[in-house]
Scaffold this active site. Structure first.
Site, mmCIF file in Angstrom:
data_model
loop_
_atom_site.group_PDB
_atom_site.id
_atom_site.type_symbol
_atom_site.label_atom_id
_atom_site.label_comp_id
_atom_site.label_asym_id
_atom_site.label_seq_id
_atom_site.Cartn_x
_atom_site.Cartn_y
_atom_site.Cartn_z
ATOM 1 N N LYS A 195 0.833 -1.191 0.000
ATOM 2 C CA LYS A 195 0.000 0.000 0.000
ATOM 3 C C LYS A 195 0.875 1.251 0.000
ATOM 4 O O LYS A 195 1.507 1.588 0.985
ATOM 5 C CB LYS A 195 -0.915 0.057 1.233
ATOM 6 C CG LYS A 195 -2.004 1.109 1.008
ATOM 7 C CD LYS A 195 -2.612 1.657 2.276
ATOM 8 C CE LYS A 195 -1.840 2.757 2.900
ATOM 9 N NZ LYS A 195 -1.726 3.990 2.102
ATOM 10 N N GLY A 248 6.909 4.973 8.499
ATOM 11 C CA GLY A 248 6.059 6.146 8.664
ATOM 12 C C GLY A 248 6.186 6.696 10.066
ATOM 13 O O GLY A 248 7.235 6.572 10.695
ATOM 14 N N GLU A 270 9.867 1.071 10.660
ATOM 15 C CA GLU A 270 10.930 2.074 10.525
ATOM 16 C C GLU A 270 10.247 3.416 10.723
ATOM 17 O O GLU A 270 9.459 3.858 9.880
ATOM 18 C CB GLU A 270 11.571 1.937 9.132
ATOM 19 C CG GLU A 270 12.948 2.533 9.077
ATOM 20 C CD GLU A 270 12.957 3.841 8.371
ATOM 21 O OE1 GLU A 270 12.701 4.861 9.050
ATOM 22 O OE2 GLU A 270 13.177 3.861 7.156
ATOM 23 N N CYS A 304 13.615 10.399 7.528
ATOM 24 C CA CYS A 304 13.609 9.963 8.926
ATOM 25 C C CYS A 304 14.990 10.123 9.539
ATOM 26 O O CYS A 304 15.136 10.260 10.733
ATOM 27 C CB CYS A 304 13.131 8.524 9.017
ATOM 28 S SG CYS A 304 13.906 7.498 7.779
ATOM 29 N N GLU A 401 9.490 15.213 15.956
ATOM 30 C CA GLU A 401 10.022 15.107 14.597
ATOM 31 C C GLU A 401 9.305 16.165 13.755
ATOM 32 O O GLU A 401 8.079 16.173 13.666
ATOM 33 C CB GLU A 401 9.739 13.708 14.031
ATOM 34 C CG GLU A 401 10.307 13.544 12.645
ATOM 35 C CD GLU A 401 10.116 12.137 12.071
ATOM 36 O OE1 GLU A 401 8.978 11.654 12.073
ATOM 37 O OE2 GLU A 401 11.113 11.555 11.608
HETATM 38 P P1 NAI Z 1 1.722 8.251 8.439
HETATM 39 O O1 NAI Z 1 2.516 7.413 9.361
HETATM 40 O O2 NAI Z 1 0.299 8.523 8.778
HETATM 41 O O3 NAI Z 1 1.739 7.618 6.961
HETATM 42 C C1 NAI Z 1 2.672 6.678 6.477
HETATM 43 C C2 NAI Z 1 1.928 5.509 5.823
HETATM 44 O O4 NAI Z 1 1.067 4.924 6.788
HETATM 45 C C3 NAI Z 1 1.018 5.894 4.659
HETATM 46 O O5 NAI Z 1 1.042 4.883 3.692
HETATM 47 C C4 NAI Z 1 -0.354 5.949 5.300
HETATM 48 O O6 NAI Z 1 -1.397 5.721 4.388
HETATM 49 C C5 NAI Z 1 -0.262 4.824 6.301
HETATM 50 N N1 NAI Z 1 -1.195 4.926 7.430
HETATM 51 C C6 NAI Z 1 -1.706 6.046 8.003
HETATM 52 N N2 NAI Z 1 -2.552 5.728 8.994
HETATM 53 C C7 NAI Z 1 -2.585 4.374 9.068
HETATM 54 C C8 NAI Z 1 -3.270 3.438 9.895
HETATM 55 N N3 NAI Z 1 -4.118 3.839 10.837
HETATM 56 N N4 NAI Z 1 -3.045 2.113 9.703
HETATM 57 C C9 NAI Z 1 -2.172 1.697 8.753
HETATM 58 N N5 NAI Z 1 -1.530 2.526 7.926
HETATM 59 C C10 NAI Z 1 -1.714 3.859 8.083
HETATM 60 O O7 NAI Z 1 2.504 9.616 8.250
HETATM 61 P P2 NAI Z 1 1.908 11.045 7.807
HETATM 62 O O8 NAI Z 1 0.626 11.294 8.507
HETATM 63 O O9 NAI Z 1 1.902 11.110 6.342
HETATM 64 O O10 NAI Z 1 3.028 12.020 8.366
HETATM 65 C C11 NAI Z 1 3.025 12.393 9.755
HETATM 66 C C12 NAI Z 1 4.414 12.381 10.316
HETATM 67 O O11 NAI Z 1 4.926 11.054 10.260
HETATM 68 C C13 NAI Z 1 5.446 13.193 9.571
HETATM 69 O O12 NAI Z 1 5.411 14.538 9.941
HETATM 70 C C14 NAI Z 1 6.711 12.532 10.008
HETATM 71 O O13 NAI Z 1 7.075 13.025 11.271
HETATM 72 C C15 NAI Z 1 6.334 11.073 10.152
HETATM 73 N N6 NAI Z 1 6.741 10.285 8.966
HETATM 74 C C16 NAI Z 1 7.897 9.572 9.045
HETATM 75 C C17 NAI Z 1 8.358 8.874 7.942
HETATM 76 C C18 NAI Z 1 9.628 8.104 7.991
HETATM 77 O O14 NAI Z 1 10.302 7.982 6.983
HETATM 78 N N7 NAI Z 1 9.988 7.509 9.104
HETATM 79 C C19 NAI Z 1 7.642 8.902 6.657
HETATM 80 C C20 NAI Z 1 6.397 9.639 6.689
HETATM 81 C C21 NAI Z 1 5.993 10.312 7.814
#
Ligand code: NAI
Ligand code: MG
Length: 500
Positions: A195, A248, A270, A304, A401
């Site tokens: 996904k 994420g 991660e 990240c 972050e």
């Molecule tokens: P997120 O963690 O919500 O999204 C990342 C992935 O998780 C996307 O594919 C999203 O569709 C999925 N996702 C979201 N909610 C979910 C759920 N309840 N169950 C399963 N999958 C789910 O991140 P978001 O909201 O885009 O960004 C928020 C913060 O997250 C950013 O400001 C950053 O701090 C952090 N982040 C960290 C990343 C990394 O590389 N470690 C990458 C993206 C975001």
């Protein structure tokens, strides 16, 4: 530093046609709409305009994808010899390379990152990741044990694929993050429900076309586009998914870990980071300035591993700060597709608002803005590269972050490595860190004291397919890349035979 508005003049008509075309999800070798018929819009973050739409997959679509992935797992995929799997993965790597002129700009367009970083950085890294794991497909051996019990025994282990894996990936490196997960899963013989993030699904669907062209049996790689709360949540709680791999936010990582307890699926995560960039007094100042700037601003800070807390020896603090500020002010902001852009927009309005809110909170609690300090222009989601000083350990800019082109800087006086490590480790995260010095002893001693999955010395954000990457503390579970990623997708079976 005002952001130009329109990147469309740099848009190749073939890329535009693909992005705005009709998209479907790859499930069991077929291209399908969402069962609900719903779609979700994809935006160009440099303009905020809608550029395409993809199916908004939900639980029913995930169910179907899991069913076909299960069938493929116990079908032709499981009987294919490793050398054949390796060939397919290698062919996929070739196709990724050959389609770089489409994948690169599609990725840059929907994610906002500079085209060079996408076309000449992320795309080749993606291909290289598949090639590296193609090599591993034929090298997944067990071992044989010498048994202590009396009598004649033969005991050995087999490394078997975990099964059907769900992979949920983010929008910051849409292609690389996909490769880090899909490649080792294919090498080990798993089948996949992938996904992509809702902000960047189109590059993943283009990748799906290449999977098809490479000739993988149907159902081995399935791609469900959709929102995290719907498709992602359905995957984490799914009773017939054996493992979830996620990159994420730490918040969603915890939700996934909780949801996974239903069938105790395996989980690798991660998550976020708050990497320190530590510059010792003897560091090469020019190198440290370039390194610290890139640590903070590369990919608009949406990494990240981004270096977001600078600890700089007071002896060179002013020089380093002046150097970083000068670089920040010279960075050319613009749409990712414009080859002249050095810093793209952040991915969404939500991210831009989160970043600017954190900067404001820093200001109102007494931090000083050295340079930057908010949104750039009023179109798209551009944020000025920002350096903040005078921070204290309880401020949200230091604790959270930020995931934007923003770093906080703090001088230190005493090169007491224990004290430095204590300050650097004063975060719930532990993904990465960098140390800038020519003093080998200090570098290695400090590296040992830092609580993070990666420590870079005189470099930052350096990833290689051979080097395991992942987090200590709340930055995650497990290690991707290198041989260690194979552990995430295999399980060990012990076979013991009493010889008749
Ligand atoms: P997120 O963690 O919500 O999204 C990342 C992935 O998780 C996307 O594919 C999203 O569709 C999925 N996702 C979201 N909610 C979910 C759920 N309840 N169950 C399963 N999958 C789910 O991140 P978001 O909201 O885009 O960004 C928020 C913060 O997250 C950013 O400001 C950053 O701090 C952090 N982040 C960290 C990343 C990394 O590389 N470690 C990458 C993206 C975001
Ligand atoms: Mg989220």
């Amino acid at each position: 530093m005002t952001a130009p508005i329109d990147g469309s003049k740099f848009l190749d008509p073939r890329v535009a046609a693909f992005v705005s075309g009709r998209h479907a999800m790859l499930i069991g070798g077929q291209w399908l709409p969402a069962a609900s018929g719903r779609t979700l819009d994809v935006l160009d973050p440099s303009s905020g305009k809608v550029i395409g739409a993809v199916p908004a997959g939900e639980a029913a679509d995930v169910d179907l994808a899991v069913k076909v992935a299960r069938k493929a797992f116990s079908g032709p995929w499981s009987s294919m010899v490793p050398a054949e799997r390796a060939k397919l993965i290698w062919r996929l790597a070739d196709l990724i390379e050959q389609h770089g002129d489409m994948l690169g700009p599609v990725n840059s367009y929907e994610c906002g990152k500079p085209i060079g970083d996408s076309r000449n950085g992320e795309v080749p890294f993606t291909a290289e990741t598949f090639r590296y794991y193609a090599g591993w497909a034929t090298k997944l051996n067990g071992e044989s044990m010498t048994i202590n019990a009396p009598g004649d025994w033969h005991a050995y282990t087999r490394r078997e694929p975990v099964g059907v894996v769900g992979q949920i990936i983010p929008w910051n490196f849409p292609l690389a993050m996909l490769a880090w997960k899909v490649a080792p899963a294919l090498a080990t013989g798993c089948t996949i429900v992938l996904k992509p993030a809702e902000q960047t699904p189109i590059g993943a669907l283009y990748f799906g076309k290449l999977v098809e062209e490479a000739g993988f049996p149907e159902g081995v790689v399935n791609i469900v586009t959709g929102f995290g709360e719907a498709a992602g949540a359905a995957m984490s709680g799914h009773p017939d998914i054996d493992k979830i791999a996620f990159t994420g936010s730490t918040e969603v990582g915890k939700m996934i870990a909780r949801a996974a307890t239903g069938n105790l699926k395996k989980v690798s995560l991660e998550l976020g980071g708050k990497a320190p960039t530590i510059v010792l007094a003897d560091a090469d100042v020019e190198m440290a300035v370039a390194g610290a700037s890139s640590a903070a601003f590369f990919n608009a800070g949406q990494s990240c591993g981004a270096g977001t807390r600078f600890f700089v020896h007071r002896k060179i603090y002013d020089k380093v700060m002046a150097g970083v500020a000068e670089r920040a002010e010279k960075l050319r902001l613009g749409p990712g597709l414009d080859p002249a852009s050095e810093l793209g927009p952040v991915v969404s309005q939500q991210q831009m608002e989160r970043i600017t809110r954190l900067i404001c909170e820093g200001k109102s609690s007494g931090a000083e803005i050295v340079t930057g300090g908010g949104r750039a222009g009023d179109t798209g989601y551009f944020v000025k590269p920002t350096i903040i000083s005078n921070t204290t350990r309880d401020m949200s800019v230091i604790r959270e972050e930020i995931f934007g082109p923003v770093a906080c800087a703090m001088p230190f006086d005493d090169e007491d490595l224990d004290a430095l490590a204590r300050d650097a480790n004063d975060t719930e995260y532990g993904l990465a860190a960098s140390i800038w010095t020519n003093n080998l002893g200090a570098a290695h001693r400090l590296a040992a004291k830092i609580k993070s999955g990666t420590v870079w010395i005189n470099c930052h954000n350096f990833n290689d397919v051979t080097m395991p990457f992942g987090g200590f503390k709340q930055s995650g579970w497990g290690r991707e890349l290198g041989a260690q990623a194979l552990d995430l997708y295999t399980q060990t079976k012990t076979v013991a035979i009493r010889l008749p």
